[in-house]
Design a protein around this motif. Structure first.
Motif, PDB file in Angstrom:
ATOM      1  N   ASN A  34     -33.338  47.152  48.749  1.00  0.00           N
ATOM      2  CA  ASN A  34     -32.333  47.345  49.803  1.00  0.00           C
ATOM      3  C   ASN A  34     -30.937  47.636  49.170  1.00  0.00           C
ATOM      4  OD1 ASN A  34     -31.013  46.966  52.222  1.00  0.00           O
ATOM      5  ND2 ASN A  34     -31.998  45.283  52.720  1.00  0.00           N
ATOM      6  N   PRO A  35     -30.673  48.825  48.782  1.00  0.00           N
ATOM      7  CA  PRO A  35     -29.517  49.095  48.085  1.00  0.00           C
ATOM      8  C   PRO A  35     -28.338  49.071  48.971  1.00  0.00           C
ATOM      9  CG  PRO A  35     -30.768  51.190  48.500  1.00  0.00           C
ATOM     10  CD  PRO A  35     -31.822  49.827  48.636  1.00  0.00           C
ATOM     11  N   ASP A  36     -28.531  49.414  50.290  1.00  0.00           N
ATOM     12  CA  ASP A  36     -27.332  49.440  51.324  1.00  0.00           C
ATOM     13  C   ASP A  36     -27.030  47.906  51.380  1.00  0.00           C
ATOM     14  OD1 ASP A  36     -27.552  51.989  51.448  1.00  0.00           O
ATOM     15  OD2 ASP A  36     -28.595  51.991  53.315  1.00  0.00           O
ATOM     16  N   ALA A  37     -27.873  47.136  51.552  1.00  0.00           N
ATOM     17  CA  ALA A  37     -27.337  45.623  51.540  1.00  0.00           C
ATOM     18  C   ALA A  37     -26.852  45.197  50.309  1.00  0.00           C
ATOM     19  CB  ALA A  37     -28.450  44.695  52.368  1.00  0.00           C
ATOM     20  N   GLY A  38     -27.010  45.629  49.297  1.00  0.00           N
ATOM     21  CA  GLY A  38     -26.546  45.070  48.180  1.00  0.00           C
ATOM     22  C   GLY A  38     -25.280  45.596  48.077  1.00  0.00           C
ATOM     23  N   ALA A  39     -25.065  46.717  48.293  1.00  0.00           N
ATOM     24  CA  ALA A  39     -23.476  47.356  48.083  1.00  0.00           C
ATOM     25  C   ALA A  39     -22.644  46.737  49.071  1.00  0.00           C
ATOM     26  CB  ALA A  39     -23.617  48.919  48.585  1.00  0.00           C
ATOM     27  N   GLN A  40     -23.134  46.173  50.316  1.00  0.00           N
ATOM     28  CA  GLN A  40     -22.376  45.448  51.006  1.00  0.00           C
ATOM     29  C   GLN A  40     -21.877  44.125  50.357  1.00  0.00           C
ATOM     30  OE1 GLN A  40     -23.795  45.033  54.993  1.00  0.00           O
ATOM     31  NE2 GLN A  40     -22.008  43.920  55.859  1.00  0.00           N
ATOM     32  N   LEU A  41     -23.177  43.369  49.785  1.00  0.00           N
ATOM     33  CA  LEU A  41     -22.826  42.122  49.156  1.00  0.00           C
ATOM     34  C   LEU A  41     -21.764  42.293  48.007  1.00  0.00           C
ATOM     35  CD1 LEU A  41     -24.119  39.202  48.678  1.00  0.00           C
ATOM     36  CD2 LEU A  41     -25.588  40.365  47.012  1.00  0.00           C
ATOM     37  N   TRP A  42     -21.788  43.414  47.394  1.00  0.00           N
ATOM     38  CA  TRP A  42     -20.960  43.518  46.271  1.00  0.00           C
ATOM     39  C   TRP A  42     -19.657  44.427  46.300  1.00  0.00           C
ATOM     40  CZ3 TRP A  42     -20.425  40.932  41.668  1.00  0.00           C
ATOM     41  CH2 TRP A  42     -21.531  39.922  41.345  1.00  0.00           C
ATOM     42  N   GLU A  43     -19.457  44.423  47.524  1.00  0.00           N
ATOM     43  CA  GLU A  43     -18.178  45.495  47.825  1.00  0.00           C
ATOM     44  C   GLU A  43     -16.884  45.008  47.144  1.00  0.00           C
ATOM     45  OE1 GLU A  43     -15.751  47.198  51.889  1.00  0.00           O
ATOM     46  OE2 GLU A  43     -17.332  45.596  52.007  1.00  0.00           O
ATOM     47  N   GLY A  44     -16.305  45.912  46.527  1.00  0.00           N
ATOM     48  CA  GLY A  44     -14.952  45.543  45.658  1.00  0.00           C
ATOM     49  C   GLY A  44     -15.272  45.171  44.402  1.00  0.00           C
ATOM     50  N   GLY A  45     -16.579  44.918  43.887  1.00  0.00           N
ATOM     51  CA  GLY A  45     -16.801  44.184  42.706  1.00  0.00           C
ATOM     52  C   GLY A  45     -16.904  42.817  42.411  1.00  0.00           C
ATOM     53  N   TYR A  46     -16.927  42.010  43.785  1.00  0.00           N
ATOM     54  CA  TYR A  46     -17.197  40.579  43.659  1.00  0.00           C
ATOM     55  C   TYR A  46     -18.354  40.393  44.796  1.00  0.00           C
ATOM     56  CZ  TYR A  46     -13.119  39.185  40.970  1.00  0.00           C
ATOM     57  OH  TYR A  46     -12.129  39.021  40.107  1.00  0.00           O
ATOM     58  N   LEU A  47     -19.177  39.446  44.548  1.00  0.00           N
ATOM     59  CA  LEU A  47     -20.169  38.996  45.561  1.00  0.00           C
ATOM     60  C   LEU A  47     -19.426  38.180  46.617  1.00  0.00           C
ATOM     61  CD1 LEU A  47     -23.624  37.679  44.822  1.00  0.00           C
ATOM     62  CD2 LEU A  47     -22.269  36.318  46.298  1.00  0.00           C
ATOM     63  N   HIS A  48     -19.721  38.698  47.972  1.00  0.00           N
ATOM     64  CA  HIS A  48     -19.096  38.278  49.269  1.00  0.00           C
ATOM     65  C   HIS A  48     -20.107  37.196  49.523  1.00  0.00           C
ATOM     66  CE1 HIS A  48     -15.840  41.201  49.690  1.00  0.00           C
ATOM     67  NE2 HIS A  48     -16.383  41.689  48.963  1.00  0.00           N
ATOM     68  N   THR A  49     -19.662  35.837  49.953  1.00  0.00           N
ATOM     69  CA  THR A  49     -20.341  34.811  50.177  1.00  0.00           C
ATOM     70  C   THR A  49     -20.422  34.595  51.682  1.00  0.00           C
ATOM     71  OG1 THR A  49     -18.437  33.276  50.225  1.00  0.00           O
ATOM     72  CG2 THR A  49     -19.723  33.580  48.003  1.00  0.00           C
ATOM     73  N   GLN A  50     -19.306  35.119  52.380  1.00  0.00           N
ATOM     74  CA  GLN A  50     -19.284  35.136  53.939  1.00  0.00           C
ATOM     75  C   GLN A  50     -18.801  33.493  54.350  1.00  0.00           C
ATOM     76  OE1 GLN A  50     -20.017  37.867  56.500  1.00  0.00           O
ATOM     77  NE2 GLN A  50     -19.715  38.742  54.506  1.00  0.00           N
ATOM     78  N   ASP A  51     -18.510  32.921  53.323  1.00  0.00           N
ATOM     79  CA  ASP A  51     -17.913  31.555  53.662  1.00  0.00           C
ATOM     80  C   ASP A  51     -16.573  31.493  53.694  1.00  0.00           C
ATOM     81  OD1 ASP A  51     -20.315  29.843  53.640  1.00  0.00           O
ATOM     82  OD2 ASP A  51     -20.470  30.081  51.525  1.00  0.00           O
ATOM     83  N   ILE A  52     -15.727  31.028  54.632  1.00  0.00           N
ATOM     84  CA  ILE A  52     -14.198  30.741  54.814  1.00  0.00           C
ATOM     85  C   ILE A  52     -13.998  29.392  53.960  1.00  0.00           C
ATOM     86  CG2 ILE A  52     -12.245  30.705  56.324  1.00  0.00           C
ATOM     87  CD1 ILE A  52     -13.796  33.321  56.257  1.00  0.00           C
ATOM     88  N   ALA A  53     -12.948  29.440  53.304  1.00  0.00           N
ATOM     89  CA  ALA A  53     -12.421  28.201  52.444  1.00  0.00           C
ATOM     90  C   ALA A  53     -11.035  28.174  52.037  1.00  0.00           C
ATOM     91  CB  ALA A  53     -13.296  28.095  51.277  1.00  0.00           C
ATOM     92  N   ASN A  54     -10.575  27.124  51.625  1.00  0.00           N
ATOM     93  CA  ASN A  54      -9.267  27.097  51.135  1.00  0.00           C
ATOM     94  C   ASN A  54      -9.291  26.196  49.712  1.00  0.00           C
ATOM     95  OD1 ASN A  54      -8.799  24.257  51.388  1.00  0.00           O
ATOM     96  ND2 ASN A  54      -8.952  24.605  53.565  1.00  0.00           N
ATOM     97  N   VAL A  55      -8.316  26.302  48.943  1.00  0.00           N
ATOM     98  CA  VAL A  55      -8.099  25.849  47.680  1.00  0.00           C
ATOM     99  C   VAL A  55      -6.843  24.887  47.598  1.00  0.00           C
ATOM    100  CG1 VAL A  55      -8.007  26.005  45.057  1.00  0.00           C
ATOM    101  CG2 VAL A  55      -9.766  27.551  46.336  1.00  0.00           C
TER     102      VAL A  55
END
Length: 549
Positions: free
Chosen positions: A408-429
């Motif tokens: 599923n290369p299209d979903a993989g490309a979306q997951l790794w957009e910009g060279g980082y794995l996107h978690t879809q989690d919103i957070a603060n530090v």
């Protein structure tokens, strides 16, 4: 710039990072340590090694070769642990089938991953009987027949029974070396939309995850630790993200391991006591279930350390666990991250903090593990301030993150957009480096022009006496855009009855102190018998939104 590569003596061993190497230490240092199944079967690490070899020999006779996908449908057992090692050590690929998916989804994942050999526990024979004509690539079935079972093999053409196959084969197998980047495992995510997506991990990734998480768990001064003196029992299904990678760590350390089979509350608590279990991990639903079953009132849980993941650890549940002596704390990760990214382990000196502050820290998303690069970014991939207030999406890099989605290369490309794995989690530090998830992107509530964190409101409501479980969702509102709705499960004892008014006033008190927005106070509180869960025990907010819209 010209690279200067390190020279190598021709006879030097390059030592690829392969799963088989995780067995060296326990076999040399703890060969007589126990591995226990349901308190009824027990054997040593020496026997584990022999059974791994017997399993590999049996699978080879069935045609398993380098690259063959072998799938398992079983409860948490010593057999599953054997498969964790034998299959990838052959150079084959282990698929851990999520037995809680629908029959159609199970058939899809087996076909999509190209399973050739399927190992099936007696309890799942009806599922395979129903879908066997739809399985496109499976050419051999192995029956896992539980001792004492009266089930028959139905109409499934089994090539062997698991224990008979092991007994008939040699306890010796020459597991070869191969490239450490060889795929070792595949399993499928359990999202609430679309078809399951396959994530995959190499030997190198699994070994690095094992070493790093082992080091992280050993690092605290005291508490929230896993060490060689512990007794390990998983309460996260072994089909889900390698049981969070803990069976590999437990094996590498040579600790006593206890596998409970199917999760039955009273039996789980009996095993904790009878086998001296000191370390487990689970979703909050499981811990809540155990703390509220009748047997929990009579057992000593003061030596038990429990990591909660797969969703938020609420302050209310953490207080209830700590009151029973359980050393509870949060862990964070996802299917795509193998899974560990952070742990909420208290820093040195935290013993002097009051209980409320300790609870707050234990319930945070935690501190990143070594080698984990976590960023909180805005929509332009720019870092937000680490002030505990500015929020954005968690994106990550680590040596063990899935490199895409299987076929599923299209979903993989979306997951790794910009060279980082996107978690879809919103957070603060915050300024001390503590990570705090406030919501999934899809679960954030926008009310009155402000973002409302459903997890924050759930935390507050969980502290109200009489509340057993809570989920906060957003529903459409013509005036405010969305408004939060609290779905509450009351405590079953009824000793502390709670009303809709009680809960609204409880949350309103925090708003009046300026600790939360007034838009966070739920205008609707609905009492329900139970909260819908996903196949891995997470609260299914998509389903709840659809049902209560």
């Amino acid at each position: 710039m010209q690279e200067e590569f390190m020279g190598s003596t021709p006879s030097a061993y390059a030592y690829p990072l392969l799963i088989k190497h995780l067995l060296h230490t326990p076999l040399s240092q703890a060969p007589d340590q126990e591995i226990v199944y349901r308190g009824q079967q027990r054997y040593t690490y020496t026997t584990l090694s022999e059974r791994i070899a017997r399993l590999a020999n049996g699978l080879r006779q069935l045609g398993t070769r380098h690259g063959t996908t072998v799938a398992v449908m079983d409860w948490d057992s010593h057999r599953y642990l054997e498969c964790y090692f034998a299959v990838p050590m052959m150079g084959a690929v282990l698929q851990t089938v999520n037995v809680r998916l629908s029959q159609a989804e199970i058939a899809y994942t087996i076909n999509h991953s190209g399973v050739e050999i399927l190992l099936v526990h007696t309890d799942f024979l009806p599922v395979i009987e129903a879908i066997k004509d739809k399985l496109e690539t499976v050419r051999a079935f192995v029956w896992i027949d539980e001792a004492g079972s009266e089930a028959s093999a139905n109409g499934i053409p089994f090539s062997a029974e698991y224990e008979d196959m092991l007994a008939a084969n040699s306890p010796s197998y020459d597991f070869p070396d191969f490239d450490e980047n060889t795929r070792a495992t595949t399993f499928y995510t359990t999202g609430t939309t679309g078809l399951p997506k396959g994530v995959y991990f190499s030997h190198r990734q699994l070994v690095l995850h094992t070493i790093t998480l082992m080091a992280a768990l050993a690092s605290p001064v005291s508490g929230q630790r896993f060490h060689r003196g512990d007794v390990y029992m998983p309460l996260t299904p072994m089909f889900h993200v390698h049981a969070w990678g803990m069976p590999y760590i437990a094996t590498a350390l040579g600790v006593k391991q206890v596998y409970p089979g199917r999760y039955v509350p009273d039996r789980l608590l009996q095993l904790v006591v009878s086998e001296g279990v000191t370390f487990s991990h689970c979703v909050s639903t499981i811990l809540h279930m155990l703390l509220n079953c009748a047997e929990a009132t009579t057992v000593d849980l003061s030596k038990w350390k429990v990591v909660i993941g797969g969703g938020a650890l609420t302050h209310g549940l953490a207080r209830a666990a700590l009151d029973r002596g359980i050393d509870v704390f949060s862990g964070y990760g996802m299917s795509e991250s193998c899974p560990a990214l952070s742990l909420a382990q208290l820093k040195p000196g935290s013993e002097s903090l009051d209980i409320d502050e300790q609870v707050r820290l234990r319930c945070k998303t935690g501190l990143p593990l070594p080698l984990v690069d976590l960023r909180i970014v805005d929509g332009r991939m720019k870092d937000v301030a680490h002030d505990g207030k500015a929020f954005g999406e968690i994106v990550a890099r680590a040596p063990w993150l899935t490199q895409g989605y299987f076929r599923n290369p299209d979903a993989g490309a979306q997951l790794w957009e910009g060279g980082y794995l996107h978690t879809q989690d919103i957070a603060n530090v915050d300024t001390a480096g503590w990570l705090q998830i406030t919501d999934r992107i899809k679960d954030v509530i926008k009310s009155g022009g402000e973002w409302v964190s459903s997890l924050e409101i759930e935390n507050l409501i969980s502290l109200q006496s009489g509340v057993a479980e809570v989920a906060v969702i957003g529903i459409k509102d013509e005036k405010w855009g969305e408004r939060p709705v609290a779905l509450v499960v009351r405590k079953p004892d009824g000793a502390t009855p709670v009303t809709e008014h009680d809960i609204r006033q409880h949350v309103l008190a925090f708003a009046e102190k300026g600790l939360i927005s007034k838009y966070s106070v739920p205008q609707i509180v609905k009492f329900v018998d139970a909260l819908e869960k996903t196949s891995v025990g997470k609260t299914n907010k998509k389903w709840l939104r659809e049902q209560f819209a």
